[in-house]
Every structure is written in structure tokens, then in C-alpha cells.
Design a protein around this motif. Sequence first.
Motif, PDB file in Angstrom:
ATOM      1  N   PRO A  63      16.778  -6.426  21.193  1.00 28.46           N
ATOM      2  CA  PRO A  63      17.095  -6.051  20.133  1.00 28.46           C
ATOM      3  C   PRO A  63      16.476  -4.935  19.484  1.00 28.46           C
ATOM      4  CG  PRO A  63      16.054  -7.979  19.927  1.00 28.46           C
ATOM      5  CD  PRO A  63      15.753  -7.806  21.230  1.00 28.46           C
ATOM      6  N   GLU A  64      17.236  -4.306  18.695  1.00 21.82           N
ATOM      7  CA  GLU A  64      16.777  -2.977  18.005  1.00 21.82           C
ATOM      8  C   GLU A  64      16.050  -3.364  16.935  1.00 21.82           C
ATOM      9  OE1 GLU A  64      17.201   0.157  18.983  1.00 21.82           O
ATOM     10  OE2 GLU A  64      18.210  -0.425  20.582  1.00 21.82           O
ATOM     11  N   VAL A  65      15.249  -2.409  16.483  1.00 23.28           N
ATOM     12  CA  VAL A  65      14.321  -2.844  15.007  1.00 23.28           C
ATOM     13  C   VAL A  65      15.322  -2.541  13.815  1.00 23.28           C
ATOM     14  CG1 VAL A  65      12.188  -2.142  13.583  1.00 23.28           C
ATOM     15  CG2 VAL A  65      12.269  -2.248  16.277  1.00 23.28           C
ATOM     16  N   ASN A  66      15.478  -3.308  12.971  1.00 20.00           N
ATOM     17  CA  ASN A  66      16.235  -3.393  11.951  1.00 20.00           C
ATOM     18  C   ASN A  66      15.505  -2.933  10.621  1.00 20.00           C
ATOM     19  OD1 ASN A  66      17.845  -3.792   9.352  1.00 20.00           O
ATOM     20  ND2 ASN A  66      18.615  -5.546  10.292  1.00 20.00           N
ATOM     21  N   ALA A  67      15.475  -1.576  10.302  1.00 25.87           N
ATOM     22  CA  ALA A  67      14.546  -1.296   9.343  1.00 25.87           C
ATOM     23  C   ALA A  67      14.688  -1.894   7.961  1.00 25.87           C
ATOM     24  CB  ALA A  67      14.999   0.391   9.231  1.00 25.87           C
ATOM     25  N   GLY A  68      15.988  -2.445   7.755  1.00 25.32           N
ATOM     26  CA  GLY A  68      16.324  -3.446   6.602  1.00 25.32           C
ATOM     27  C   GLY A  68      15.446  -4.671   6.578  1.00 25.32           C
ATOM     28  N   GLN A  69      15.004  -4.915   7.615  1.00 23.64           N
ATOM     29  CA  GLN A  69      14.045  -6.274   7.671  1.00 23.64           C
ATOM     30  C   GLN A  69      12.635  -5.844   7.925  1.00 23.64           C
ATOM     31  OE1 GLN A  69      15.708  -8.360  10.931  1.00 23.64           O
ATOM     32  NE2 GLN A  69      17.644  -9.130   9.540  1.00 23.64           N
ATOM     33  N   GLN A  70      12.250  -4.714   7.590  1.00 24.83           N
ATOM     34  CA  GLN A  70      10.907  -4.532   7.489  1.00 24.83           C
ATOM     35  C   GLN A  70      10.359  -4.707   6.181  1.00 24.83           C
ATOM     36  OE1 GLN A  70       8.996  -3.433  10.421  1.00 24.83           O
ATOM     37  NE2 GLN A  70      11.034  -4.033  11.330  1.00 24.83           N
ATOM     38  N   CYS A  71       8.983  -5.385   6.192  1.00 24.89           N
ATOM     39  CA  CYS A  71       8.656  -5.740   4.949  1.00 24.89           C
ATOM     40  C   CYS A  71       7.671  -4.768   4.592  1.00 24.89           C
ATOM     41  CB  CYS A  71       7.864  -7.242   5.155  1.00 24.89           C
ATOM     42  SG  CYS A  71       7.695  -8.071   3.420  1.00 24.89           S
ATOM     43  N   ALA A  72       7.709  -4.306   3.132  1.00 29.06           N
ATOM     44  CA  ALA A  72       6.633  -3.352   2.678  1.00 29.06           C
ATOM     45  C   ALA A  72       6.027  -3.387   1.267  1.00 29.06           C
ATOM     46  CB  ALA A  72       7.379  -1.899   2.626  1.00 29.06           C
ATOM     47  N   TYR A  73       4.806  -3.346   1.253  1.00 28.26           N
ATOM     48  CA  TYR A  73       4.265  -3.782  -0.025  1.00 28.26           C
ATOM     49  C   TYR A  73       4.814  -2.777  -1.170  1.00 28.26           C
ATOM     50  CZ  TYR A  73       0.556  -4.327  -3.573  1.00 28.26           C
ATOM     51  OH  TYR A  73      -0.046  -4.726  -4.843  1.00 28.26           O
ATOM     52  N   PRO A  74       4.931  -3.016  -2.509  1.00 29.18           N
ATOM     53  CA  PRO A  74       4.519  -4.011  -3.119  1.00 29.18           C
ATOM     54  C   PRO A  74       6.052  -5.104  -3.154  1.00 29.18           C
ATOM     55  CG  PRO A  74       5.231  -2.332  -4.683  1.00 29.18           C
ATOM     56  CD  PRO A  74       5.452  -1.978  -3.199  1.00 29.18           C
ATOM     57  N   THR A  75       7.218  -4.654  -2.703  1.00 32.43           N
ATOM     58  CA  THR A  75       8.348  -5.347  -2.630  1.00 32.43           C
ATOM     59  C   THR A  75       8.463  -6.417  -1.716  1.00 32.43           C
ATOM     60  OG1 THR A  75       9.524  -3.795  -1.145  1.00 32.43           O
ATOM     61  CG2 THR A  75       9.488  -3.418  -3.673  1.00 32.43           C
ATOM     62  N   CYS A  76       7.588  -6.679  -1.009  1.00 36.05           N
ATOM     63  CA  CYS A  76       7.761  -7.731   0.072  1.00 36.05           C
ATOM     64  C   CYS A  76       7.509  -9.146  -0.468  1.00 36.05           C
ATOM     65  CB  CYS A  76       6.461  -7.411   1.140  1.00 36.05           C
ATOM     66  SG  CYS A  76       6.534  -8.550   2.736  1.00 36.05           S
ATOM     67  N   THR A  77       8.644  -9.913  -0.094  1.00 34.51           N
ATOM     68  CA  THR A  77       8.791 -11.289  -0.420  1.00 34.51           C
ATOM     69  C   THR A  77       8.431 -12.343   0.623  1.00 34.51           C
ATOM     70  OG1 THR A  77      11.036 -11.422   0.060  1.00 34.51           O
ATOM     71  CG2 THR A  77      10.627 -10.797  -2.353  1.00 34.51           C
ATOM     72  N   ALA A  78       8.289 -13.569   0.390  1.00 32.74           N
ATOM     73  CA  ALA A  78       8.009 -14.359   1.349  1.00 32.74           C
ATOM     74  C   ALA A  78       9.213 -14.577   2.255  1.00 32.74           C
ATOM     75  CB  ALA A  78       7.786 -15.776   0.935  1.00 32.74           C
ATOM     76  N   GLU A  79      10.452 -14.529   1.935  1.00 32.51           N
ATOM     77  CA  GLU A  79      11.711 -14.497   2.683  1.00 32.51           C
ATOM     78  C   GLU A  79      11.754 -13.207   3.564  1.00 32.51           C
ATOM     79  OE1 GLU A  79      11.759 -14.908  -0.720  1.00 32.51           O
ATOM     80  OE2 GLU A  79      11.835 -17.149  -0.686  1.00 32.51           O
TER      81      GLU A  79
END
Length: 164
Positions: A66-82
Motif C-alpha cells: 500500500p502507498e503511504v497516505n499523507a493524509g493519515q500522517q500524524c504531526a504535532y500539535p494537531t495529532c489526535t489519538a484517532e
Amino acid sequence: VLILSFGLLAIGNMMAYAVQLPKVAGNRAVASTLAIELTERMRANAGAYTSKNYSTMTYTATAQIPEVNAGQQCAYPTCTAEALAMQDLQDSAREVRMQLPAGGVFVENPGSGGDGRVFILWKEAASAGSLGKSGELYAGDICPALDSQLAASAPRCVMVKFKP
């Protein structure tokens, strides 16, 4: 000469079986390591696990990574548990697919404080078909319930139980 030839055929079959076993054992060791890694990620994000954000199935019986989905990358400070759960699943699914033939992940979350289960599934090479019945799940493996199309691929499975 006839008796000797039957003996040599039996020895040849035994050698072919013995050559396959190290690869099968290596795949099982890799699957165990990847399952433990995913359980540690879930323990680090227990709130998302409790909310069943980790419940997924990525086994497709295909080898496409599978390709890396940039929309699913978590970045501080907007990273939530989900969002972190989505990134963990994406990273784990890619890692399993890269290290195991046609690998996939299935996470089972029974909810209400029960033990979770992580399944790592993969498809053995065709030459390993003699290690189990063709078209059926391997008798020694504990696999999740699969739909008929995926079950027909007769995947190998490793299951790790854990407490969140």
C-alpha cells in the motif's frame, strides 16, 4: 534396485520438506515480532484502542504494497489519538506487507475490558503447500474468521493476545 529407488524417493521428499521449514519458521518469527510491535503501539495509545479505532482488517491475499497516505500522517500539535491510530495501522500494514508475502493485519477488539487479539496473516509460497492441506487453513494456526474468497488463499496466521 527397485527397493533402493523407493528409499531414495522417500529421502528426496524428506529433504524437500526440510528445506521449506526454515523459511516457514522465519516467516512465523517475523509475524510474531510485527504483532508484538503493533500491540505496543496500541498500548501506548490506549484511548484510541478503547474507542475501537484500531479494529481493522488489511489482509487481501495480494502482494501489492500500500502507498503511504499523507493524509493519515500524524504531526504535532494537531495529532489526535484517532489520527495516531490511523497512522499506526497504516505503518503496520505496510511493514507486514513488505516483510511477509501478501501479509496483512487483523485487530480484534472485544470491547469492555476484554483481551484484544492481533492476527498477522500471510500467504506461504506455493512450494510450502505440502506443509498443510491445499485450500484449507493450516490446522496448527489460529486464524480469524475470513470470508470465503480470502479463506481460499489458505493463509498462515500468528495470533497474539494482549491486555490494553
